[in-house]
Each structure stands twice: as C-alpha cells, then as structure tokens.
Motif scaffolding. Structure first.
Motif, PDB file in Angstrom:
ATOM      1  N   SER A 142      27.202  35.888  45.632  1.00  0.00           N
ATOM      2  CA  SER A 142      28.476  36.524  45.290  1.00  0.00           C
ATOM      3  C   SER A 142      28.525  37.958  45.801  1.00  0.00           C
ATOM      4  CB  SER A 142      28.707  36.493  43.772  1.00  0.00           C
ATOM      5  OG  SER A 142      27.791  37.338  43.101  1.00  0.00           O
ATOM      6  N   THR A 146      31.626  37.670  48.124  1.00  0.00           N
ATOM      7  CA  THR A 146      32.794  38.170  47.389  1.00  0.00           C
ATOM      8  C   THR A 146      32.870  39.689  47.397  1.00  0.00           C
ATOM      9  OG1 THR A 146      32.656  36.244  45.948  1.00  0.00           O
ATOM     10  CG2 THR A 146      34.017  38.077  45.201  1.00  0.00           C
ATOM     11  N   TYR A 216      33.315  36.585  38.014  1.00  0.00           N
ATOM     12  CA  TYR A 216      33.358  35.761  39.225  1.00  0.00           C
ATOM     13  C   TYR A 216      31.950  35.348  39.642  1.00  0.00           C
ATOM     14  CZ  TYR A 216      34.698  34.040  43.791  1.00  0.00           C
ATOM     15  OH  TYR A 216      34.898  33.230  44.884  1.00  0.00           O
ATOM     16  N   SER A 220      30.577  31.620  40.257  1.00  0.00           N
ATOM     17  CA  SER A 220      29.861  31.237  41.469  1.00  0.00           C
ATOM     18  C   SER A 220      28.498  30.651  41.148  1.00  0.00           C
ATOM     19  CB  SER A 220      29.702  32.470  42.374  1.00  0.00           C
ATOM     20  OG  SER A 220      28.955  32.164  43.528  1.00  0.00           O
ATOM     21  N   TRP A 253      36.639  34.490  33.377  1.00  0.00           N
ATOM     22  CA  TRP A 253      36.975  35.278  34.569  1.00  0.00           C
ATOM     23  C   TRP A 253      38.474  35.536  34.656  1.00  0.00           C
ATOM     24  CZ3 TRP A 253      38.516  32.626  39.518  1.00  0.00           C
ATOM     25  CH2 TRP A 253      38.841  33.551  40.501  1.00  0.00           C
ATOM     26  N   GLU A 257      40.911  38.865  34.826  1.00  0.00           N
ATOM     27  CA  GLU A 257      41.937  39.027  35.868  1.00  0.00           C
ATOM     28  C   GLU A 257      43.272  39.426  35.246  1.00  0.00           C
ATOM     29  OE1 GLU A 257      42.104  38.794  39.124  1.00  0.00           O
ATOM     30  OE2 GLU A 257      40.352  37.717  39.879  1.00  0.00           O
TER      31      GLU A 257
END
Length: 593
Positions: A142, A146, A216, A220, A253, A257
């Motif tokens: 990640s 990411t 996140y 992952s 997650w 957000e």
C-alpha cells in the motif's frame, strides 16, 4: 463547530496492519527540507518566473486605475492606444511566463517525485531482512502503490502551486500597500473567519487523513492475504469469515472517507465567505476613504482589482495545502522506513573459519514472547545438519538465525568466531545463503534471473548451474533459451521450475554454508529425491543445514537436531536417535508407516 464525529479507531486493525513505522513530523520535515535543498535552483527559477508573471498581471489594474482617474478629473485626451498597447504587451509577457511557470512547476514536481520513489525503494531494500520478513505484504504494497499515487498529484501540482500562490499573494499585498496604503488594512477584515475555519479544519484533518490511509492499508492487507491464501480459505471453508472481515475493513475505511469529505465541506464555504468579505471590505472602506479625500477614485479602482485578484492565489494555497494534508500522511508513511535503525554492522568483523555456532540463543517475534529458548548448536564445516520436528516447533526460525536473517534477543550466533548480527549483510550473504519455500521469478529473461546471483557469470556457468538442479532439459526446450522472457507476462513457469531457478541461483552464488528450508517442497517426492541427489554433488564439501519434514533428508545427514517447542531435545546421527527410541524414532516410524 458541531458536525460529523470522527469514526472510532479499530486498535486491532492498527495492530495487525501497521507494521512498518510512520514517520514523525520531525522526520518528515527533515526529509522535505533535504528534498528542497536538492532542487533549490529549480525552486529559485520557479519563483523568479512566477514573480515576473504576477507583476505583468498587475499592469492591467494599474492602467485601468489611471484611466478611471483621468475620467474622474475630466480629461478629454485619453491615450487609449497607448493604454491598449501596454495592456497587450503585459498580457503577452504574462502569457509567456505563466506557461514557463507551469512548465517549470511540472518539471520540478516530476523530479521531486522521482527522487522520493527512488529514496523509498533504496531505503526499503536496505532494511534488515528480518524487518522485511515481518512487515508482510499489505502495508508495504500500500505504501509503494497507494501512497505513491496520492503523492504523485501533490508533487506534480501541490508543491509548485503552493510556491506560486505564496509569491502571488505576497506581491499583491505589497502592490496594494504601495498603491493605497489605507486599503491594505481591509485585508485584515476576513482574517478572523479564515483563521478560525482553518484552525478547526487543520486540527482535525491530519489525523483524519492518516486514519483514512491506514484504513485503506487494512483493506489492502485483508484482500492480499485472502488472495494469497485462497486455496487454504476454500479448503477450510473460511470464505464467509474472510468476506465479513473485508467488508468490515471497507466499512471502516469509507467512514473515514466520509469524515474527510465532511471536513472539506466545512472548509470550502469558509474560503468563499473570506473572498466575499475581502472584496466587501475593500469597497466599503475604499468608498469611505474616497469620500474623506484620503485616496482617489483611481486608487480605489486599482486596489479593488488587486484585492479581487487575491481570490485565486488564496484559493490555490488553501486548496493545495489541503492536498498536502493527504500528501503529508503519505510522505510520513514513505519516510517512516528511515526511522528503522539499521542493524549494527562493523566492517572490520570478518569470519575466521567456517564453524557455525549458536550459544544460548533466545529469540521471539514479539516482545517477551520467545519462540526459541536457550538453544545451542555446533555445526562443523562441511557437515550436514538436519533440523526436524513438528510444525511450529521453531525449525525455520532457527534456520534464519543460523543464516543471519534474524539477530537473537540474547545469546549469539557466530560464523568463524564472528557474530553474524554484527557483520555487514553483504559479507554474511557471501558466506551463508538461505533458500526457503518462498521463491520469486522476476520479470525479464531467464538469464537476468540467474545473473542476480553472480553478475559476471558466463552462459557456460548459467547452463552448468541449471544442469546441477536438473533444470537444463526444460530450459533448453525454451524457444529463446536463456533469452526467453519469464515472469509476469512472459513464459509461465511451474512452481517446481521456479524453485529450480532459485536453487540455480544458489549454485551460482557459491556460498560455503547453506540453509535449506524445505527448498524442494514444491516438487513431487520422486523429483525432489532426484534433485536432492543432483544437488548432493554441488553441495559436496559445503556446510548444509537442512530443514525438512521429509525424513529421508535427515537420514542422509551427519547430525540430526530435533526441535520441539523452541528447544533442541535430541541431537545425534540417524542410527543413534533411532536406537534411543525418543521423539525422532517416533517421527521416523510414523513416517515409514
């Protein structure tokens, strides 16, 4: 301000997914300062061309102010042609330098992003092997995917645009102060609203974005683990449980957000309100000053236009600063690996001989939880030692300690009298090599995959290594031989073939001490037996520590160490241990049955 509350943290998720450290603010500041110093010439050039572009953009308000002033004074011969020509010239200059600003900003951003990627990769590869093994795949992947993706926009746009915005605002405020000093005070009117709104937002944003990034990473990690262990999950009917775990991670997650979106939904109206207050204050104060005769109508016109021009740079700074909140979290995760202390190494330490010894070794993956308990073992040069025992007994852990991958918590593992944990990693690898059940085929040619072990090897050496591990038959059958592309997108190798490549690398590396952790586990028993016989010629004269559940390996060994519950409970040859009728004899009879 009252609104949406931040989601609750899941401590279990943090504990299981954040293994590599996150950089402290001091580490991030130090790294960013160093990055800017590397590119200081590009920064100076960017600021210079931006200043010229901003100064050119202010020509229009000054020309319009002079025009209004002339009209207010009743002038009849207004030089429109000269005004239009000057405005056109300023517009051309501004257009040219704005293009230069965008070009230089993009180039600077790309170079900084490239440096960041390279720094992270170099530092990750240089991490102690034990740290990398314990880090797992989810968190590391990640960060390299990411977090780099999130940083790409910030490096390409945010850093250059922030520099541009700050210079722009400074020049506009300076011009406003020179043109109409009383109007410069009007800029202070919207500051309280802007300060309160930004303090509220930036007090919550860093932690929110950090939690969003960690969420996140948890998603992952859960998905990666599920894919990697797909067959095991299916065999044990754990699909529903893994699905529920993935849904929970995704839900956590997305809650973060939504929370970060809520924070932005408060900040943006504050910014719009600031712009409105700024223009209103200029017009109200400016009108009063004109009526009092403290300034002219032309100065008010120029001041109002300059004040209105601040809308774009202020919005730019706040917008890209918000983007940097996301980037700051990603940078902290990327530079966090810099906080991992490298293992202490002394270039002066070198082995004096090939004796491998473990003395009173204790080791655990977590604090105060030992996997190995007071283990001592002597491995004579050129001998073959087999580590056997039930699964989870600590055989692989002991093998990694003997290979110098891990450092013991207490006790010492030495090679030729030199502590492996204090020797440079490159020197350890030159003497001791580990081949375990995990292997990797890199994207590229078969030749490139083999040359990783010895860059100066000739094709003759490569074919000899393949022959030593019984891989030359299928390798010669490839369309392009050693030049055949393998790995993802290339020729699909079977697990057994990939394992043979790993063993061929071992032959090329030519260490005098080998630790084989079930290195032939992916081959069927007949092929594994045949390969081990072929390897016997290559391994002749070398020190070999073999870890295997297939007891024929133990039968061929000079010394067998039985590992149970993190301790060596038996030590001797095959015949001696069978005669002793202890744990090894029970394993041997069970395996034969």
């Amino acid at each position: 301000m009252i609104g949406l509350a931040p989601p609750e943290h899941d401590p279990e998720a943090a504990r299981t997914t954040t293994i590599l450290p996150v950089g402290s603010p001091a580490t991030v500041r130090s790294y960013v300062a160093g990055l800017i110093r590397r590119h200081r010439k590009a920064f100076v050039l960017l600021v210079t061309v931006n200043a010229i572009a901003v100064i050119a953009s202010m020509v229009g308000p000054y020309l319009l102010g002079d025009l209004v002033e002339d009209l207010a004074d009743g002038a009849r011969n207004i030089p429109l042609q000269r005004t239009i020509a000057l405005f056109a010239l300023a517009l051309v200059i501004q257009t040219f330098f704005v293009r230069m600003v965008r070009l230089r900003g993009a180039m600077l951003g790309e170079r900084m992003l490239a440096d960041l990627r390279e720094d992270f990769l170099v530092r990750s590869v240089a991490l102690p092997p034990g740290v990398l093994e314990r880090a797992g795949t989810g968190d590391l992947l990640s960060r390299i995917t990411t977090d780099i993706d999130r940083l790409a926009n910030a490096m390409r746009e945010a850093v250059p645009q922030l520099s541009i915005g700050v210079v722009w605002i400074g020049l506009l405020v300076g011009a406003l102060g020179l043109t109409a000093p009383p109007l410069a005070l009007s800029v202070l009117v919207p500051l309280p609203l802007l300060i309160v709104g930004c303090r509220w937002y930036f007090k919550r944003a860093p932690n929110a974005y950090r939690s969003e990034a960690a969420g996140y990473a948890a998603v992952s990690a859960a998905l990666t683990e599920t894919v990697d262990a797909g067959r095991t999950i299916e065999a044990h009917r754990l699909g529903d449980r893994r699905t529920l775990l993935s849904e929970r991670r995704i839900r956590e997650w997305t809650q973060w957000e939504r929370y970060t979106l809520y924070l932005r939904s408060v900040l943006f109206p504050v910014i719009n309100g600031t712009h409105t207050l700024n223009l209103g204050a200029v017009l109200m104060f400016g009108g009063a000053f004109v009526l009092q005769g403290w300034m002219t109508i032309g100065q008010l016109t120029t001041g109002a236009l300059l004040s209105q021009m601040m809308v774009e740079p202020i919005g730019m700074v706040l917008r890209w600063y918000d983007e940097l909140q996301v980037a700051q979290v990603s940078i902290a995760r990327l530079v966090g690996v810099r906080e991992i202390e490298p293992e202490a190494a002394d270039e002066r330490i070198a082995p004096d001989g090939r004796h491998v010894r473990a003395d009173g070794v204790r080791f655990g993956y977590r604090a105060d939880v030992d996997v190995l308990h007071d283990v001592s073992l002597r491995v004579r040069p050129g001998s073959r030692v087999a580590l056997v025992g039930p699964s989870g007994a600590g055989k692989s852990t002991l093998g990694r300690l003997l290979a110098g991958i891990y450092a013991p918590r207490t006790g010492e593992v030495t090679l030729g009298g030199a502590a492996l944990s204090r020797m440079p990693a490159e020197r350890v690898r030159a003497h001791v090599a580990l081949v375990n059940q995990e292997h990797h085929v890199f994207v590229g040619s078969l030749r490139d995959n083999l040359l990783l072990a010895r860059t100066g090897a000739t094709d003759t050496d490569l074919w000899a290594a393949l022959s030593a591990v019984d891989a030359d038959d299928w390798a010669k059958g490839l369309d392009e031989g050693l030049d055949t592309e393998v790995g993802s997108g290339g020729y699909a190798l079977t697990p057994a073939q990939a394992q043979q490549i790993a063993l061929a690398r071992l032959v090329l590396a030519d260490p005098h001490t080998l630790v084989l952790d079930e290195a032939t586990s992916l081959l069927d028993p007949r092929a594994a037996r045949h390969l081990e016989r072929s390897l016997g010629k290559v391994l002749d004269g070398r020190t070999v520590v073999a870890i295997a559940h297939r007891l024929h390996t133990a039968h061929d060994a000079d010394v067998i160490a039985v590992v149970e519950d993190g301790r060596i409970t038996e030590l001797g040859s095959h015949d001696e241990l069978v005669s002793a009728n202890g744990p090894y004899a029970a394993l041997w009879h069970s395996w034969h049955a």
